[in-house]
Motif scaffolding. Structure first.
Motif, PDB file in Angstrom:
ATOM      1  N   LYS A  44      10.953  14.056  -6.466  1.00  0.00           N
ATOM      2  CA  LYS A  44      11.032  12.975  -7.528  1.00  0.00           C
ATOM      3  C   LYS A  44      11.827  11.732  -7.351  1.00  0.00           C
ATOM      4  N   ALA A  45      12.226  11.495  -5.810  1.00  0.00           N
ATOM      5  CA  ALA A  45      13.123  10.489  -5.379  1.00  0.00           C
ATOM      6  C   ALA A  45      12.249   9.051  -4.664  1.00  0.00           C
ATOM      7  N   GLY A  46      11.181   8.858  -5.415  1.00  0.00           N
ATOM      8  CA  GLY A  46      10.531   7.703  -5.188  1.00  0.00           C
ATOM      9  C   GLY A  46       9.337   7.862  -4.322  1.00  0.00           C
ATOM     10  N   ILE A  47       8.588   6.645  -3.914  1.00  0.00           N
ATOM     11  CA  ILE A  47       7.590   6.651  -3.140  1.00  0.00           C
ATOM     12  C   ILE A  47       7.817   5.437  -2.040  1.00  0.00           C
ATOM     13  N   MET A  48       7.266   5.648  -0.929  1.00  0.00           N
ATOM     14  CA  MET A  48       7.209   4.650   0.150  1.00  0.00           C
ATOM     15  C   MET A  48       5.839   3.832   0.304  1.00  0.00           C
ATOM     16  N   GLY A  49       6.095   2.555   0.963  1.00  0.00           N
ATOM     17  CA  GLY A  49       4.930   1.860   0.880  1.00  0.00           C
ATOM     18  C   GLY A  49       5.063   0.989   2.335  1.00  0.00           C
ATOM     19  N   ILE A  50       3.807   0.252   2.502  1.00  0.00           N
ATOM     20  CA  ILE A  50       3.798  -0.741   3.672  1.00  0.00           C
ATOM     21  C   ILE A  50       3.648  -1.937   2.891  1.00  0.00           C
ATOM     22  N   VAL A  51       3.997  -2.828   3.609  1.00  0.00           N
ATOM     23  CA  VAL A  51       3.535  -4.481   3.012  1.00  0.00           C
ATOM     24  C   VAL A  51       2.407  -4.888   3.533  1.00  0.00           C
ATOM     25  N   LEU A  52       1.096  -5.449   2.884  1.00  0.00           N
ATOM     26  CA  LEU A  52      -0.157  -5.600   3.066  1.00  0.00           C
ATOM     27  C   LEU A  52      -0.066  -7.148   3.108  1.00  0.00           C
ATOM     28  N   GLU A  53       0.776  -7.892   2.190  1.00  0.00           N
ATOM     29  CA  GLU A  53       0.818  -9.305   2.067  1.00  0.00           C
ATOM     30  C   GLU A  53       2.165  -9.557   1.665  1.00  0.00           C
ATOM     31  N   LYS A  59       0.975  -1.329   0.020  1.00  0.00           N
ATOM     32  CA  LYS A  59       0.110  -0.114  -0.016  1.00  0.00           C
ATOM     33  C   LYS A  59       1.021   1.193  -0.185  1.00  0.00           C
ATOM     34  N   VAL A  60       0.677   2.117  -0.934  1.00  0.00           N
ATOM     35  CA  VAL A  60       1.662   3.304  -0.990  1.00  0.00           C
ATOM     36  C   VAL A  60       1.092   4.148  -0.061  1.00  0.00           C
ATOM     37  N   THR A  61       2.084   4.766   0.621  1.00  0.00           N
ATOM     38  CA  THR A  61       1.865   5.637   2.172  1.00  0.00           C
ATOM     39  C   THR A  61       2.257   7.207   1.543  1.00  0.00           C
ATOM     40  N   GLY A  62       3.039   7.265   0.713  1.00  0.00           N
ATOM     41  CA  GLY A  62       3.481   8.730   0.379  1.00  0.00           C
ATOM     42  C   GLY A  62       4.994   8.748  -0.578  1.00  0.00           C
ATOM     43  N   LEU A  63       5.274   9.936  -0.288  1.00  0.00           N
ATOM     44  CA  LEU A  63       6.636  10.378  -1.069  1.00  0.00           C
ATOM     45  C   LEU A  63       7.899  10.114  -0.237  1.00  0.00           C
ATOM     46  N   ARG A  64       9.018   9.751  -0.930  1.00  0.00           N
ATOM     47  CA  ARG A  64      10.190   9.652  -0.239  1.00  0.00           C
ATOM     48  C   ARG A  64      10.625  11.179  -0.369  1.00  0.00           C
ATOM     49  N   ASN A  65      11.151  11.775   1.042  1.00  0.00           N
ATOM     50  CA  ASN A  65      11.844  12.978   1.346  1.00  0.00           C
ATOM     51  C   ASN A  65      13.206  12.897   1.268  1.00  0.00           C
ATOM     52  N   PRO A  66      13.698  13.172   0.340  1.00  0.00           N
ATOM     53  CA  PRO A  66      15.374  13.174   0.020  1.00  0.00           C
ATOM     54  C   PRO A  66      16.080  13.993   1.176  1.00  0.00           C
ATOM     55  N   CYS A  67      17.042  13.324   1.617  1.00  0.00           N
ATOM     56  CA  CYS A  67      17.720  14.113   2.668  1.00  0.00           C
ATOM     57  C   CYS A  67      19.334  14.376   2.283  1.00  0.00           C
TER      58      CYS A  67
END
Length: 187
Positions: free
Chosen positions: A153-162, A119-127
């Motif tokens: 533009k540095a990608g997206i983050m998510g959590i594993v549902l399965e 499940k997509v949770t949001g954007l990666r915030n580059p540091c």
């Protein structure tokens, strides 16, 4: 973006990567295992609570919304005139092709391979580490829209549902959440 059967948007996995240390880049593998509620088995960010060091310092008990990091390989093409980037080097676990990840809404579901579900949770915030990796890369992965709003533009983050194994070549199908869509924000 390609269309699969039944008008579902599809893409594919180009590479899978992980690091058991908090390194900026991750090593490529033939397969990674996603574990429901925890992330990428063997990765430094594996866990139900946040593992990103700066976020742990703020509150170690907050939920880990950054279990899996995905980057679209098209970003590497966009930056090719200035940077020679390879899958895993920007810290992503899954490098994709054929999906504009940045246009997905929050809570979109990605079905990857035979069983994995994210499940997509949001954007990666580059540091700042991104400029330590390649000077000037931070500026290259940040932009502004017509109204002056920041574009990450540095990608997206998510959590594993399965749980499931993910390999290069695996297909990615997208299930959009109910309308109205919620725009991706940094997590």
């Amino acid at each position: 973006m390609d269309k699969c059967k039944d008008d579902v948007v599809c893409g594919k996995v180009i590479a899978v990567s992980l690091s058991d240390q908090h390194t900026f880049s991750k090593e490529n593998y033939n397969c990674i295992k996603l574990v429901e509620g925890f992330g990428v088995e063997g990765d430094a960010h594996f866990g139900a609570t946040v593992k990103h060091r700066s976020r742990v310092a703020q509150n170690p008990n907050q939920p880990n919304l950054r279990q899996v990091h995905l980057i679209h390989s098209e970003l590497f093409d966009e930056l090719r005139d200035r940077y020679d980037l390879k899958p895993g080097q920007m810290g992503e676990n899954i490098t994709t092709f054929g999906i504009n990840l940045l246009e997905l809404p929050t809570d979109a579901i990605l079905y990857i391979g035979e069983k994995a579900k994210i499940k997509v949770t949001g954007l990666r915030n580059p540091c700042a580490q991104i400029d330590n990796f390649r000077p000037g890369l931070m500026k290259a992965v940040l932009d502004r829209d017509k109204e002056g709003n920041l574009i990450r533009k540095a990608g997206i983050m998510g959590i594993v549902l399965e749980s499931g194994e993910v390999r290069p070549g695996d297909s990615i199908r997208i299930q959009l959440p109910p309308m109205p869509f919620k725009k991706l924000e940094r997590v």
